[in-house]
Design a protein around this motif. Structure first.
Motif, PDB file in Angstrom:
ATOM      1  N   LEU A  68       0.842  -1.175   0.000  1.00 61.68           N
ATOM      2  CA  LEU A  68       0.000   0.000   0.000  1.00 61.68           C
ATOM      3  C   LEU A  68       0.892   1.245   0.000  1.00 61.68           C
ATOM      4  O   LEU A  68       1.524   1.564   1.007  1.00 61.68           O
ATOM      5  N   VAL A  69       0.963   1.892  -1.134  1.00 53.48           N
ATOM      6  CA  VAL A  69       1.868   3.031  -1.306  1.00 53.48           C
ATOM      7  C   VAL A  69       1.181   4.307  -0.809  1.00 53.48           C
ATOM      8  O   VAL A  69       0.081   4.629  -1.258  1.00 53.48           O
ATOM      9  N   CYS A  70       1.847   5.018   0.090  1.00 55.22           N
ATOM     10  CA  CYS A  70       1.226   6.199   0.698  1.00 55.22           C
ATOM     11  C   CYS A  70       1.741   7.505   0.088  1.00 55.22           C
ATOM     12  O   CYS A  70       2.644   7.499  -0.740  1.00 55.22           O
ATOM     13  N   ASN A  71       1.141   8.604   0.535  1.00 54.62           N
ATOM     14  CA  ASN A  71       1.540   9.948   0.109  1.00 54.62           C
ATOM     15  C   ASN A  71       1.420  10.150  -1.400  1.00 54.62           C
ATOM     16  O   ASN A  71       2.081  11.012  -1.959  1.00 54.62           O
ATOM     17  N   GLY A  72       0.612   9.319  -2.055  1.00 54.66           N
ATOM     18  CA  GLY A  72       0.417   9.451  -3.498  1.00 54.66           C
ATOM     19  C   GLY A  72       1.686   9.287  -4.309  1.00 54.66           C
ATOM     20  O   GLY A  72       1.790   9.806  -5.409  1.00 54.66           O
ATOM     21  N   ARG A  73       2.626   8.552  -3.755  1.00 62.38           N
ATOM     22  CA  ARG A  73       3.910   8.373  -4.455  1.00 62.38           C
ATOM     23  C   ARG A  73       3.724   7.662  -5.791  1.00 62.38           C
ATOM     24  O   ARG A  73       2.899   6.771  -5.928  1.00 62.38           O
ATOM     25  N   GLU A  74       4.560   8.051  -6.733  1.00 67.29           N
ATOM     26  CA  GLU A  74       4.547   7.435  -8.061  1.00 67.29           C
ATOM     27  C   GLU A  74       5.088   6.005  -7.954  1.00 67.29           C
ATOM     28  O   GLU A  74       6.121   5.797  -7.342  1.00 67.29           O
ATOM     29  N   ALA A  75       4.384   5.051  -8.546  1.00 70.15           N
ATOM     30  CA  ALA A  75       4.902   3.675  -8.570  1.00 70.15           C
ATOM     31  C   ALA A  75       5.389   3.387  -9.983  1.00 70.15           C
ATOM     32  O   ALA A  75       4.620   3.444 -10.923  1.00 70.15           O
ATOM     33  N   PRO A  76       6.699   3.130 -10.144  1.00 67.66           N
ATOM     34  CA  PRO A  76       7.228   2.920 -11.499  1.00 67.66           C
ATOM     35  C   PRO A  76       6.661   1.654 -12.146  1.00 67.66           C
ATOM     36  O   PRO A  76       6.242   0.722 -11.452  1.00 67.66           O
ATOM     37  N   GLN A  77       6.649   1.672 -13.465  1.00 66.52           N
ATOM     38  CA  GLN A  77       6.065   0.572 -14.234  1.00 66.52           C
ATOM     39  C   GLN A  77       6.720  -0.767 -13.894  1.00 66.52           C
ATOM     40  O   GLN A  77       6.039  -1.776 -13.764  1.00 66.52           O
ATOM     41  N   ASP A  78       8.056  -0.774 -13.723  1.00 66.70           N
ATOM     42  CA  ASP A  78       8.710  -2.072 -13.472  1.00 66.70           C
ATOM     43  C   ASP A  78       8.300  -2.646 -12.121  1.00 66.70           C
ATOM     44  O   ASP A  78       8.269  -3.854 -11.936  1.00 66.70           O
ATOM     45  N   MET A  79       7.921  -1.771 -11.186  1.00 71.50           N
ATOM     46  CA  MET A  79       7.427  -2.268  -9.903  1.00 71.50           C
ATOM     47  C   MET A  79       6.094  -2.984 -10.106  1.00 71.50           C
ATOM     48  O   MET A  79       5.868  -4.079  -9.597  1.00 71.50           O
ATOM     49  N   LEU A  80       5.200  -2.331 -10.885  1.00 70.17           N
ATOM     50  CA  LEU A  80       3.862  -2.898 -11.085  1.00 70.17           C
ATOM     51  C   LEU A  80       3.949  -4.206 -11.870  1.00 70.17           C
ATOM     52  O   LEU A  80       3.225  -5.163 -11.587  1.00 70.17           O
ATOM     53  N   GLU A  81       4.863  -4.252 -12.826  1.00 70.38           N
ATOM     54  CA  GLU A  81       5.024  -5.493 -13.600  1.00 70.38           C
ATOM     55  C   GLU A  81       5.526  -6.624 -12.709  1.00 70.38           C
ATOM     56  O   GLU A  81       5.045  -7.754 -12.789  1.00 70.38           O
ATOM     57  N   ALA A  82       6.498  -6.302 -11.839  1.00 67.79           N
ATOM     58  CA  ALA A  82       7.023  -7.320 -10.923  1.00 67.79           C
ATOM     59  C   ALA A  82       5.910  -7.807  -9.995  1.00 67.79           C
ATOM     60  O   ALA A  82       5.788  -9.009  -9.730  1.00 67.79           O
ATOM     61  N   ALA A  83       5.079  -6.878  -9.517  1.00 70.29           N
ATOM     62  CA  ALA A  83       3.995  -7.239  -8.601  1.00 70.29           C
ATOM     63  C   ALA A  83       2.967  -8.117  -9.323  1.00 70.29           C
ATOM     64  O   ALA A  83       2.434  -9.071  -8.747  1.00 70.29           O
TER      65      ALA A  83
END
Lengths: 116, 307
Positions: A68-83
């Motif tokens: 759960l990413v807080c403070n509206g931080r940007e989540a990079p594409q490679d993170m989402l792909e890994a997840a």
């Protein structure tokens, strides 16, 4: 509460929605990955501002249900792909870790009055 | 002026690491060609022509007081003021960089201010160099070439390891190469080890302990070592994880074993690493733990977990 119910219950944005739906066992709030590695429990939700691929690596090793990413931080594409590859949900909130942890705790406690 | 299409916030970890590891001084031209305030605009024009440059800092001794660009020279030429001193036509509010800043600052400044060049000052505010966008691009290309070479070597080593035949004594043996600052692949060795232990049908709590040990040792190699390997032998009542690196070694092993002791830099810490929990965590989950290290040689850590 199940992983699929988190976003609705806490008002979160779903950044990565392909996951194995499971019962949430609890939560852990930390930005130190070694701390997460040492103390987070299988099936828990990680509340953090560490939005990168290494967070997913730790989440997968520990067996976390969601990040759960807080403070509206940007989540990079490679993170989402890994997840996606690991079947871990990635959710986002504009609120701080403190506020999100509070809401998560209350939501989990409401479901298990005997003590979460 | 061409911008530098690299963001200091997002992008491949390898590139982010490069732009923070490289300093402005690695990219700047030095010594810098400069003019004194009393020099005529014509003298500056000759400086530019003879040195094939498009901007000249103005300095008194080694103190930066202004900058003149090719555009200033053309305007002076047009107005017939080529014999006037530079100080009457120079830009006085100069945006400068410090030689010790990460190169990320230079890319940000170039993209933000759109100036062709930035004078570089040292800690004592002395003019020590000048940096242009092509200086930055050139130094990044050289560094990226080196990184690509390293990645290719790693891929070749991994392919060779995969081709090796597995031994048949009922034990699982795994070995992985770990590269310095390769955050892109950090945790892969531990993920493979975890998968193999699951395949052996071991207890989840035991697998968790082994995963903690291998992850901490793997990340230590990524963050602190010049590269190394993580090996795992499992079966017949124990899981042994052995992390061996090529240096630089730990000067004070006792301090490194203390929770909270860390030598990681700010950039590493901002990623959530370097909390000084790695080695203590690895020892905590192990039934048997040993570490051998010293300055100028490699570090070898062994963690055994019995079942």
């Amino acid at each position: 509460m199940r992983t699929s119910e988190l976003a609705g219950a806490l008002g979160l944005e779903v950044l990565q929605g392909e996951f194995g739906d499971r019962e949430i066992s609890g939560g852990y709030t930390s930005d130190l990955l070694s701390d997460v590695m040492a103390n987070a429990k299988d099936g828990a939700v990680l509340v953090t501002i560490q939005a990168h691929k290494n967070t997913v690596a730790v989440a997968s090793l520990v067996g976390l249900a969601a990040v759960l990413v807080c403070n509206g931080r940007e989540a990079p594409q490679d993170m989402l792909e890994a997840a996606r590859a690991e079947g871990i949900a990635v959710l986002r909130s504009a609120s701080t870790q403190f506020e999100v942890s509070g809401r998560l705790y209350a939501a989990l406690a409401a479901q298990a009055p005997a003590g979460a | 002026m061409p911008s530098v299409p690299i963001s200091p916030e997002s992008g491949p970890q390898v590139v982010l690491e490069l732009i923070y590891r490289l300093k402005v001084r690695d990219a700047m031209s030095s010594p810098v060609i400069w003019a004194s305030p009393g020099a005529s605009m014509r003298a500056v024009q000759y400086l530019m022509r003879d040195n094939r440059i498009t901007g000249v800092p103005v300095a008194v001794e080694d103190r930066l007081v202004g900058i003149v660009s090719m555009g200033d020279v053309i305007e002076a030429l047009d107005a017939g003021r080529m014999d006037e001193p530079v100080e009457s036509r120079m830009t006085r509010a100069v945006i400068s960089l410090e030689d010790d800043m990460p190169l990320a600052f230079a890319t940000t400044y170039i993209n933000r201010y759109k100036f062709g060049r930035f004078p570089v000052l040292d800690r004592e505010a002395r003019l020590v160099g000048i940096v242009t966008s092509s200086d930055v691009v050139r130094s990044l290309l050289v560094a990226m070439n080196r990184e690509v070479e390293r990645l290719e070597e790693k891929l070749a080593a991994a392919a060779a390891a995969e081709a090796a035949p597995p031994p048949a004594d009922g034990r699982v043996r795994l070995s992985f190469q770990v590269t310095r600052f390769d955050f892109e692949n950090a945790g892969k060795a531990s993920a493979e080890i975890k998968k193999a232990l699951k395949g052996l049908g071991l207890d989840p709590a035991l697998i968790r302990r082994a995963a903690v040990a291998s992850y901490e040792l793997e990340l230590n190699q990524v963050i602190h070592s010049e590269g190394g390997s993580i090996a795992c032998v499992a079966g017949a009542g124990s899981v042994e994880i052995r992390a061996e690196d090529r240096g630089p070694g730990i000067p004070d092993v006792e301090a490194a074993m203390r929770e909270g002791f860390s030598t990681a830099n700010e950039w590493i810490r901002s990623l959530g690493f370097g909390a000084g929990m790695g080695l203590p965590n690895a020892r905590r989950v192990s039934d048997d733990f040993s570490i051998d290290s010293g300055p100028g040689r490699g570090t070898t850590v062994r963690c055994r977990i019995n079942y």
